[in-house]
Design a protein around this motif. Structure first.
Motif, mmCIF file in Angstrom:
data_model
loop_
_atom_site.group_PDB
_atom_site.id
_atom_site.type_symbol
_atom_site.label_atom_id
_atom_site.label_comp_id
_atom_site.label_asym_id
_atom_site.label_seq_id
_atom_site.Cartn_x
_atom_site.Cartn_y
_atom_site.Cartn_z
ATOM 1 N N PRO A 111 9.006 4.226 8.668
ATOM 2 C CA PRO A 111 10.176 4.354 9.546
ATOM 3 C C PRO A 111 9.848 4.143 11.016
ATOM 4 N N GLU A 112 8.663 4.575 11.439
ATOM 5 C CA GLU A 112 8.310 4.420 12.848
ATOM 6 C C GLU A 112 7.933 2.988 13.224
ATOM 7 N N THR A 113 7.760 2.109 12.229
ATOM 8 C CA THR A 113 7.384 0.722 12.528
ATOM 9 C C THR A 113 8.510 -0.010 13.239
ATOM 10 N N PHE A 114 9.700 -0.025 12.633
ATOM 11 C CA PHE A 114 10.848 -0.730 13.213
ATOM 12 C C PHE A 114 12.097 0.134 13.266
ATOM 13 N N GLY A 115 12.018 1.382 12.828
ATOM 14 C CA GLY A 115 13.212 2.217 12.737
ATOM 15 C C GLY A 115 13.890 2.062 11.389
ATOM 16 N N MET A 116 15.135 2.481 11.320
ATOM 17 C CA MET A 116 15.898 2.476 10.082
ATOM 18 C C MET A 116 16.840 1.274 10.042
ATOM 19 N N PHE A 117 17.176 0.868 8.818
ATOM 20 C CA PHE A 117 17.998 -0.328 8.630
ATOM 21 C C PHE A 117 19.257 -0.001 7.829
ATOM 22 N N ASP A 118 20.295 -0.800 8.096
ATOM 23 C CA ASP A 118 21.552 -0.668 7.355
ATOM 24 C C ASP A 118 21.551 -1.514 6.088
ATOM 25 N N VAL A 119 20.847 -2.644 6.132
ATOM 26 C CA VAL A 119 20.787 -3.576 5.002
ATOM 27 C C VAL A 119 19.350 -4.061 4.866
ATOM 28 N N ILE A 120 18.855 -4.077 3.637
ATOM 29 C CA ILE A 120 17.521 -4.607 3.363
ATOM 30 C C ILE A 120 17.636 -5.715 2.331
ATOM 31 N N LEU A 121 17.003 -6.831 2.629
ATOM 32 C CA LEU A 121 16.960 -7.979 1.720
ATOM 33 C C LEU A 121 15.562 -8.032 1.123
ATOM 34 N N PHE A 122 15.505 -8.120 -0.196
ATOM 35 C CA PHE A 122 14.220 -8.007 -0.907
ATOM 36 C C PHE A 122 14.183 -9.031 -2.042
ATOM 37 N N PRO A 123 14.272 -10.330 -1.686
ATOM 38 C CA PRO A 123 14.312 -11.351 -2.732
ATOM 39 C C PRO A 123 12.937 -11.944 -3.045
ATOM 40 N N GLY A 124 12.643 -12.087 -4.322
ATOM 41 C CA GLY A 124 11.457 -12.818 -4.743
ATOM 42 C C GLY A 124 10.141 -12.150 -4.439
ATOM 43 N N VAL A 125 10.123 -10.811 -4.350
ATOM 44 C CA VAL A 125 8.894 -10.103 -3.974
ATOM 45 C C VAL A 125 8.456 -9.091 -5.029
ATOM 46 N N LEU A 126 9.393 -8.341 -5.576
ATOM 47 C CA LEU A 126 9.039 -7.198 -6.422
ATOM 48 C C LEU A 126 8.088 -7.567 -7.549
ATOM 49 N N TYR A 127 8.304 -8.695 -8.204
ATOM 50 C CA TYR A 127 7.465 -9.039 -9.352
ATOM 51 C C TYR A 127 6.037 -9.416 -8.946
ATOM 52 N N HIS A 128 5.804 -9.603 -7.634
ATOM 53 C CA HIS A 128 4.456 -9.878 -7.133
ATOM 54 C C HIS A 128 3.663 -8.600 -6.831
ATOM 55 N N LEU A 129 4.290 -7.431 -6.876
ATOM 56 C CA LEU A 129 3.671 -6.227 -6.325
ATOM 57 C C LEU A 129 2.829 -5.484 -7.352
ATOM 58 N N ARG A 130 1.622 -5.134 -6.932
ATOM 59 C CA ARG A 130 0.739 -4.355 -7.787
ATOM 60 C C ARG A 130 1.155 -2.893 -7.819
ATOM 61 N N TYR A 131 1.852 -2.430 -6.781
ATOM 62 C CA TYR A 131 2.250 -1.022 -6.685
ATOM 63 C C TYR A 131 3.777 -0.945 -6.526
ATOM 64 N N PRO A 132 4.526 -1.322 -7.549
ATOM 65 C CA PRO A 132 5.978 -1.475 -7.387
ATOM 66 C C PRO A 132 6.716 -0.180 -7.078
ATOM 67 N N PHE A 133 6.340 0.917 -7.721
ATOM 68 C CA PHE A 133 7.073 2.168 -7.515
ATOM 69 C C PHE A 133 6.896 2.680 -6.092
ATOM 70 N N TRP A 134 5.661 2.631 -5.614
ATOM 71 C CA TRP A 134 5.395 3.086 -4.255
ATOM 72 C C TRP A 134 6.081 2.168 -3.239
ATOM 73 N N SER A 135 6.096 0.887 -3.510
ATOM 74 C CA SER A 135 6.741 -0.056 -2.604
ATOM 75 C C SER A 135 8.238 0.227 -2.493
ATOM 76 N N LEU A 136 8.893 0.492 -3.613
ATOM 77 C CA LEU A 136 10.312 0.818 -3.584
ATOM 78 C C LEU A 136 10.558 2.136 -2.842
ATOM 79 N N LYS A 137 9.628 3.073 -2.967
ATOM 80 C CA LYS A 137 9.740 4.330 -2.214
ATOM 81 C C LYS A 137 9.646 4.064 -0.713
ATOM 82 N N LEU A 138 8.729 3.196 -0.282
ATOM 83 C CA LEU A 138 8.604 2.867 1.132
ATOM 84 C C LEU A 138 9.870 2.199 1.656
#
Length: 265
Positions: A111-138
């Motif tokens: 949160p301190e990196t850029f603040g909070m967002f109203d909309v997040i776009l997350f296309p074409g990334v999730l299936y590449h992630l080794r740590y998917p659950f933690w990434s979704l939590k972040l």
């Protein structure tokens, strides 16, 4: 900048996205990816983006960033772990854009990196992630309450009776070695629900099943005929809602607790 000057600039860079520049010219990206990208682009255009802060995760050349800007976003930030010099050196200046892009791994997003967002776009990334659950939590941690997220990812198509995650490595991946996380539809929907994301809509690239909307529990689906296990693409529109899971279950997952002491969940 005339067309000859644009062509000279295009020759200097490598592009992944095909982005329209003029009536006659576009960036020479990957045409195979266009049908996949068109689905989350349509989803984005259904959202109220005006005056919103938008984060594009895995932004690459900025296809979704520039679209969000066109739709009236107040601020658009893109992150990618392999920053596109084509976007930084050519596309942002060409469009006279206020989009900001940073080389950043999702795992370093806070949160301190850029603040909070109203909309997040997350296309074409999730299936590449080794740590998917933690990434979704972040991602959850930087999305405003009531905010929207669009997730586009490869999904494992099965009979969908159990929440499943197919996590191949190396040559076993149906794509290539970095593609190691393939939820089935139920697996991803249940995971999102456990992180307080309510799925509002799903669109498959290859529509071979019926998706039935049932309120207020969310969206369920039924398989209309037996299918072989294969990989499809799915786009989810979700909203972040107040904690949906039982509070003590959330404590068990995320903090210290007395579940074992009290024998209560």
């Amino acid at each position: 900048m005339d067309e000859n000057q644009i062509l000279q600039q295009l020759e200097k860079h490598k592009f992944y996205h095909i982005i329209q520049l003029t009536e006659n010219l576009s960036t020479p990206g990957d045409p195979v990816a266009v049908p996949i990208q068109d689905v989350p682009l349509r989803a984005l255009r259904t959202l109220d983006i005006k005056d919103k802060r938008v984060l594009d995760i895995g932004c690459r050349d900025g296809l979704f960033c520039f679209e969000a800007e066109k739709l009236g976003a107040k601020e658009v930030i893109g992150i990618d772990n392999d920053l596109s010099m084509a976007a930084i050196e050519f596309l942002i200046p060409f469009f006279n854009s206020t989009v900001k892009m940073y080389q950043l791994n999702l795992l370093d997003l806070k949160p301190e990196t850029f603040g909070m967002f109203d909309v997040i776009l997350f296309p074409g990334v999730l299936y590449h992630l080794r740590y998917p659950f933690w990434s979704l939590k972040l991602i959850k941690d930087v999305l405003q309450e009531g905010g929207k997220i669009i997730i586009e990812t490869a999904v494992y198509m099965d009979d969908n009776q159990k929440a499943m995650l197919f996590c191949p490595i190396g040559s076993e991946s149906p794509y290539e070695p970095t593609s190691c996380t393939f939820f089935n539809l139920k697996g991803l929907m249940d995971t999102l629900l456990s992180l307080d994301f309510v799925v509002e809509d799903i669109e498959l690239l290859h529509n071979n099943i019926d998706l039935l909307s049932l309120a207020p529990e969310g969206i369920t689906y039924s398989i209309t005929q037996p299918i072989k296990h294969w990989i499809d693409r799915a786009t989810f529109i979700c909203s972040k809602q107040p904690s949906i899971e039982q509070p003590r279950v959330m404590d068990y997952w995320n903090s210290t607790h007395d579940v074992h002491t009290t024998q209560k969940l």
